[in-house]
Scaffold this motif. Structure first.
Motif, short mmCIF file in Angstrom:
data_model
loop_
_atom_site.label_atom_id
_atom_site.label_comp_id
_atom_site.label_asym_id
_atom_site.label_seq_id
_atom_site.Cartn_x
_atom_site.Cartn_y
_atom_site.Cartn_z
N THR A 123 0.82 -1.21 0.00
CA THR A 123 0.00 0.00 0.00
C THR A 123 0.86 1.27 0.00
OG1 THR A 123 -0.18 -0.06 2.41
CG2 THR A 123 -1.98 -1.08 1.16
N ILE A 124 2.12 1.17 -0.37
CA ILE A 124 3.09 2.26 -0.41
C ILE A 124 3.48 2.67 1.01
CG2 ILE A 124 3.72 4.56 -1.21
CD1 ILE A 124 1.67 4.17 -3.48
N VAL A 125 2.54 3.16 1.79
CA VAL A 125 2.74 3.47 3.20
C VAL A 125 1.61 2.82 3.98
CG1 VAL A 125 3.94 5.67 2.76
CG2 VAL A 125 1.47 5.65 3.11
N PRO A 126 1.77 2.62 5.29
CA PRO A 126 0.68 2.01 6.06
C PRO A 126 -0.64 2.80 5.92
CG PRO A 126 2.69 2.14 7.38
CD PRO A 126 2.95 2.90 6.12
N CYS A 127 -1.71 2.07 5.81
CA CYS A 127 -3.07 2.62 5.76
C CYS A 127 -3.38 3.41 4.49
CB CYS A 127 -3.36 3.49 6.99
SG CYS A 127 -3.14 2.62 8.55
N MET A 128 -2.55 3.31 3.47
CA MET A 128 -2.82 4.00 2.20
C MET A 128 -3.99 3.31 1.51
SD MET A 128 -1.88 6.22 -0.33
CE MET A 128 -0.19 6.70 -0.11
N ASP A 129 -4.84 4.10 0.92
CA ASP A 129 -5.90 3.59 0.06
C ASP A 129 -6.15 4.63 -1.03
OD1 ASP A 129 -7.49 5.63 1.17
OD2 ASP A 129 -8.56 4.26 2.50
N THR A 130 -7.07 4.34 -1.91
CA THR A 130 -7.28 5.26 -3.04
C THR A 130 -7.82 6.61 -2.60
OG1 THR A 130 -9.42 4.22 -3.47
CG2 THR A 130 -7.54 3.42 -4.75
N SER A 131 -8.51 6.69 -1.47
CA SER A 131 -9.00 7.99 -1.02
C SER A 131 -7.83 8.90 -0.63
CB SER A 131 -9.99 7.85 0.14
OG SER A 131 -9.34 7.40 1.31
N ILE A 132 -6.79 8.34 -0.07
CA ILE A 132 -5.59 9.13 0.25
C ILE A 132 -4.85 9.46 -1.04
CG2 ILE A 132 -3.34 9.10 1.42
CD1 ILE A 132 -4.75 7.33 3.57
N LEU A 133 -4.75 8.49 -1.94
CA LEU A 133 -4.10 8.74 -3.23
C LEU A 133 -4.79 9.84 -4.01
CD1 LEU A 133 -3.06 5.32 -4.83
CD2 LEU A 133 -1.60 7.23 -4.17
N ASP A 134 -6.10 9.92 -3.90
CA ASP A 134 -6.86 10.96 -4.60
C ASP A 134 -6.46 12.36 -4.15
OD1 ASP A 134 -8.31 9.26 -6.25
OD2 ASP A 134 -9.98 9.08 -4.82
N LYS A 135 -5.92 12.49 -2.96
CA LYS A 135 -5.48 13.79 -2.45
C LYS A 135 -4.15 14.22 -3.06
CE LYS A 135 -7.65 13.15 2.06
NZ LYS A 135 -7.40 13.07 3.52
N ILE A 136 -3.42 13.26 -3.64
CA ILE A 136 -2.13 13.56 -4.26
C ILE A 136 -2.39 13.84 -5.73
CG2 ILE A 136 0.15 12.63 -4.84
CD1 ILE A 136 -0.06 10.95 -2.24
N ASN A 137 -2.02 15.05 -6.18
CA ASN A 137 -2.36 15.45 -7.54
C ASN A 137 -1.17 15.51 -8.49
OD1 ASN A 137 -1.14 17.87 -6.81
ND2 ASN A 137 -3.07 18.83 -6.28
#
Length: 167
Positions: free
Chosen positions: A58-72
């Protein structure tokens, strides 16, 4: 945590020259809102190579697509390898697949460490196979690993091996 990670980071930094990294994050800690702001203030997030890829990556602990969506900005895997312990590389979780699919929507290619890693990716994400490049570990491009005054050659009498334990 280990000297091999330091070699990878130093080699990656040299490969990115003349650009330099502005921020450094660990894959062992979740991203804070401030971390995400720092990431978004840059041009790309490079995921430095190590043997991290496994069924629950998950790249980092607790990463999911909702967190990824914050990275632009683009997120670029660079020389990452398969974890290697067989029972951790059977079949990617749906969360891992979703993360890797989202990352690859923003990039043309990603860099991976070895043929076993590429095979694992192809088996689990065949729709992305054309984006996976076998480039090896960033360290293999560094000719001045330990002592910047000496270049390694095939004549070397000393060899240093960093072994990842496998079961």
């Amino acid at each position: 945590v280990n000297i091999g990670d330091g070699f990878i980071l130093n080699s990656l930094a040299k490969l990115l020259l003349p650009s330099e990294y502005s921020f450094l994050f660990t894959s062992r800690q979740s991203l804070s809102e401030n971390d995400i702001r720092q990431i978004n203030s840059s041009k790309a997030l490079i995921l430095a190579g190590a043997n991290q890829l496994n069924d629950k990556y998950t790249i980092v602990p607790c990463m999911d697509t909702s967190i990824l969506d914050k990275i632009n900005i683009p997120i670029i895997p660079f020389g990452i390898g398969i974890h290697g312990i067989e029972n951790q590389n059977q079949r990617m979780s749906e969360a891992t697949k979703d993360i890797l699919r989202l990352i690859h929507e923003r990039i043309k290619f990603s860099s991976w460490r070895c043929p076993v890693t590429i095979e694992y990716l192809h088996n689990n994400l065949p729709e992305l196979a054309s984006k996976f490049l076998l480039t090896g570990c960033p360290v293999m491009y560094d000719d001045k690993l330990l002592d910047s005054s000496k270049v390694f050659s095939t004549q070397s009498q000393n060899i240093i091996v960093s072994v990842t334990e496998r079961l």
